[in-house]
Design a protein around this motif. Structure first.
Motif, mmCIF file in Angstrom:
data_model
loop_
_atom_site.group_PDB
_atom_site.id
_atom_site.type_symbol
_atom_site.label_atom_id
_atom_site.label_comp_id
_atom_site.label_asym_id
_atom_site.label_seq_id
_atom_site.Cartn_x
_atom_site.Cartn_y
_atom_site.Cartn_z
ATOM 1 N N ILE A 70 0.865 -1.187 0.000
ATOM 2 C CA ILE A 70 0.000 0.000 0.000
ATOM 3 C C ILE A 70 0.897 1.231 0.000
ATOM 4 O O ILE A 70 1.742 1.391 0.882
ATOM 5 C CB ILE A 70 -0.924 0.045 1.238
ATOM 6 N N VAL A 71 0.722 2.090 -1.005
ATOM 7 C CA VAL A 71 1.423 3.385 -1.038
ATOM 8 C C VAL A 71 0.348 4.463 -0.911
ATOM 9 O O VAL A 71 -0.571 4.522 -1.725
ATOM 10 C CB VAL A 71 2.200 3.582 -2.357
ATOM 11 N N TYR A 72 0.453 5.291 0.128
ATOM 12 C CA TYR A 72 -0.571 6.315 0.318
ATOM 13 C C TYR A 72 0.061 7.701 0.426
ATOM 14 O O TYR A 72 1.218 7.850 0.837
ATOM 15 C CB TYR A 72 -1.398 6.032 1.595
ATOM 16 N N GLY A 73 -0.717 8.710 0.049
ATOM 17 C CA GLY A 73 -0.368 10.103 0.329
ATOM 18 C C GLY A 73 -1.493 10.673 1.164
ATOM 19 O O GLY A 73 -2.664 10.369 0.923
ATOM 20 N N SER A 74 -1.167 11.485 2.156
ATOM 21 C CA SER A 74 -2.218 11.971 3.045
ATOM 22 C C SER A 74 -1.802 13.284 3.677
ATOM 23 O O SER A 74 -0.765 13.366 4.318
ATOM 24 C CB SER A 74 -2.484 10.907 4.121
ATOM 25 N N GLU A 75 -2.629 14.302 3.493
ATOM 26 C CA GLU A 75 -2.289 15.635 4.013
ATOM 27 C C GLU A 75 -2.642 15.785 5.489
ATOM 28 O O GLU A 75 -1.901 16.376 6.252
ATOM 29 C CB GLU A 75 -3.036 16.713 3.218
ATOM 30 N N THR A 76 -3.794 15.253 5.874
ATOM 31 C CA THR A 76 -4.234 15.426 7.267
ATOM 32 C C THR A 76 -4.417 14.096 7.995
ATOM 33 O O THR A 76 -4.937 14.060 9.104
ATOM 34 C CB THR A 76 -5.565 16.200 7.332
ATOM 35 N N GLY A 77 -4.027 13.012 7.334
ATOM 36 C CA GLY A 77 -4.075 11.717 8.010
ATOM 37 C C GLY A 77 -5.264 10.845 7.663
ATOM 38 O O GLY A 77 -5.342 9.697 8.108
ATOM 39 N N ASN A 78 -6.220 11.364 6.881
ATOM 40 C CA ASN A 78 -7.408 10.553 6.593
ATOM 41 C C ASN A 78 -7.091 9.364 5.687
ATOM 42 O O ASN A 78 -7.504 8.231 5.976
ATOM 43 C CB ASN A 78 -8.502 11.419 5.972
ATOM 44 N N THR A 79 -6.386 9.597 4.609
ATOM 45 C CA THR A 79 -6.065 8.484 3.704
ATOM 46 C C THR A 79 -5.092 7.518 4.381
ATOM 47 O O THR A 79 -5.138 6.309 4.149
ATOM 48 C CB THR A 79 -5.524 9.014 2.366
ATOM 49 N N LYS A 80 -4.254 8.044 5.250
ATOM 50 C CA LYS A 80 -3.368 7.164 6.031
ATOM 51 C C LYS A 80 -4.215 6.248 6.927
ATOM 52 O O LYS A 80 -3.964 5.052 7.021
ATOM 53 C CB LYS A 80 -2.403 7.981 6.894
ATOM 54 N N ALA A 81 -5.220 6.829 7.578
ATOM 55 C CA ALA A 81 -6.080 6.018 8.452
ATOM 56 C C ALA A 81 -6.797 4.942 7.639
ATOM 57 O O ALA A 81 -6.924 3.789 8.082
ATOM 58 C CB ALA A 81 -7.091 6.911 9.176
ATOM 59 N N ALA A 82 -7.243 5.306 6.432
ATOM 60 C CA ALA A 82 -7.902 4.317 5.564
ATOM 61 C C ALA A 82 -6.906 3.222 5.170
ATOM 62 O O ALA A 82 -7.247 2.032 5.181
ATOM 63 C CB ALA A 82 -8.465 5.006 4.321
ATOM 64 N N ALA A 83 -5.673 3.623 4.863
ATOM 65 C CA ALA A 83 -4.640 2.646 4.493
ATOM 66 C C ALA A 83 -4.416 1.662 5.643
ATOM 67 O O ALA A 83 -4.299 0.448 5.424
ATOM 68 C CB ALA A 83 -3.342 3.372 4.145
ATOM 69 N N ASP A 84 -4.376 2.185 6.847
ATOM 70 C CA ASP A 84 -4.152 1.319 8.012
ATOM 71 C C ASP A 84 -5.317 0.351 8.211
ATOM 72 O O ASP A 84 -5.120 -0.818 8.562
ATOM 73 C CB ASP A 84 -3.939 2.168 9.271
ATOM 74 N N MET A 85 -6.536 0.838 7.986
ATOM 75 C CA MET A 85 -7.706 -0.040 8.139
ATOM 76 C C MET A 85 -7.692 -1.153 7.088
ATOM 77 O O MET A 85 -8.016 -2.313 7.374
ATOM 78 C CB MET A 85 -8.999 0.793 8.019
ATOM 79 N N ILE A 86 -7.327 -0.785 5.877
ATOM 80 C CA ILE A 86 -7.246 -1.780 4.794
ATOM 81 C C ILE A 86 -6.158 -2.806 5.129
ATOM 82 O O ILE A 86 -6.364 -4.024 4.989
ATOM 83 C CB ILE A 86 -6.972 -1.071 3.447
ATOM 84 N N ALA A 87 -5.021 -2.307 5.601
ATOM 85 C CA ALA A 87 -3.914 -3.208 5.965
ATOM 86 C C ALA A 87 -4.340 -4.178 7.052
ATOM 87 O O ALA A 87 -4.066 -5.385 6.973
ATOM 88 C CB ALA A 87 -2.713 -2.380 6.417
ATOM 89 N N GLU A 88 -5.023 -3.663 8.073
ATOM 90 C CA GLU A 88 -5.465 -4.527 9.186
ATOM 91 C C GLU A 88 -6.374 -5.645 8.682
ATOM 92 O O GLU A 88 -6.247 -6.797 9.092
ATOM 93 C CB GLU A 88 -6.252 -3.700 10.210
ATOM 94 N N THR A 89 -7.287 -5.280 7.788
ATOM 95 C CA THR A 89 -8.228 -6.279 7.258
ATOM 96 C C THR A 89 -7.491 -7.350 6.464
ATOM 97 O O THR A 89 -7.757 -8.550 6.613
ATOM 98 C CB THR A 89 -9.293 -5.592 6.364
#
Ligand code: FMN
Length: 149
Positions: free
Chosen positions: A6-25
């Motif tokens: 997973i490669v993400y870009g995130s200005e305020t952390g929202n897409t990072k949080a989504a990336a982490d949720m996807i990774a956990e699943t």
């Protein structure tokens, strides 16, 4: 078990949080997941041996085919990358209050496809705080596990 990047870009952390949720699943389903901030990687990551590549990109602004500042050089490098045979999917956060809701997700997906990648899932467009869309995000990731089985 599959290897997922997973490669993400995130200005305020929202897409990072989504990336982490996807990774956990994906990890809960037994897969190995590597999560990288786009600022800490290069396009060469898409040539590393993974079974699936996920790109997370948020939308800030209405310029067509433009992505966030942090994602720009990765997006530019995708123009000439050879992604033939790569399985890939794109997700990202935006705000439905904007006419061009999550358009950067489309720009990244279209560019990846134009370079030969196979898009294996619907684009996941998340409105504002991903924690409020946790069920939909986990369902999207769970759906990917079916493809990786
Ligand atoms: C100045 C500004 C411009 C924005 N422009 C857009 C836009 O054009 N389209 C959109 O869908 N969301 C837009 N947003 C909303 C962000 O994409 C949204 O807050 C998102 O959750 C940010 O994700 P990130 O923290 O991963 O960068 C904008 C937000 C701000 C503050």
């Amino acid at each position: 078990m599959a290897k997922v990047l997973i490669v993400y870009g995130s200005e305020t952390g929202n897409t990072k949080a989504a990336a982490d949720m996807i990774a956990e699943t994906l990890m809960a389903a037994g897969h190995t997941v590597t999560v990288r901030d786009v600022l800490d990687t290069t396009i060469a990551a898409l040539s590393e041996p993974f079974d699936l590549y996920l790109l997370g990109v948020s939308t800030w602004g209405a310029v067509v085919d433009e992505v966030t500042e942090d994602y720009k050089s990765f997006h530019e490098a995708m123009k000439t990358a050879d992604l033939t045979g790569r399985k890939l999917a794109v997700f990202g956060c935006g705000d439905k209050g904007y006419e061009n809701f999550c358009k950067a997700v489309d720009y990244a997906a279209e560019r990846a496809r134009s370079r030969g990648a196979t898009l294996v899932a619907e684009r996941l467009k998340i409105d504002l705080d991903p924690r409020k869309s946790a069920d939909a995000i986990r369902a999207w990731a769970q759906n990917l596990t079916g493809m990786l089985a």
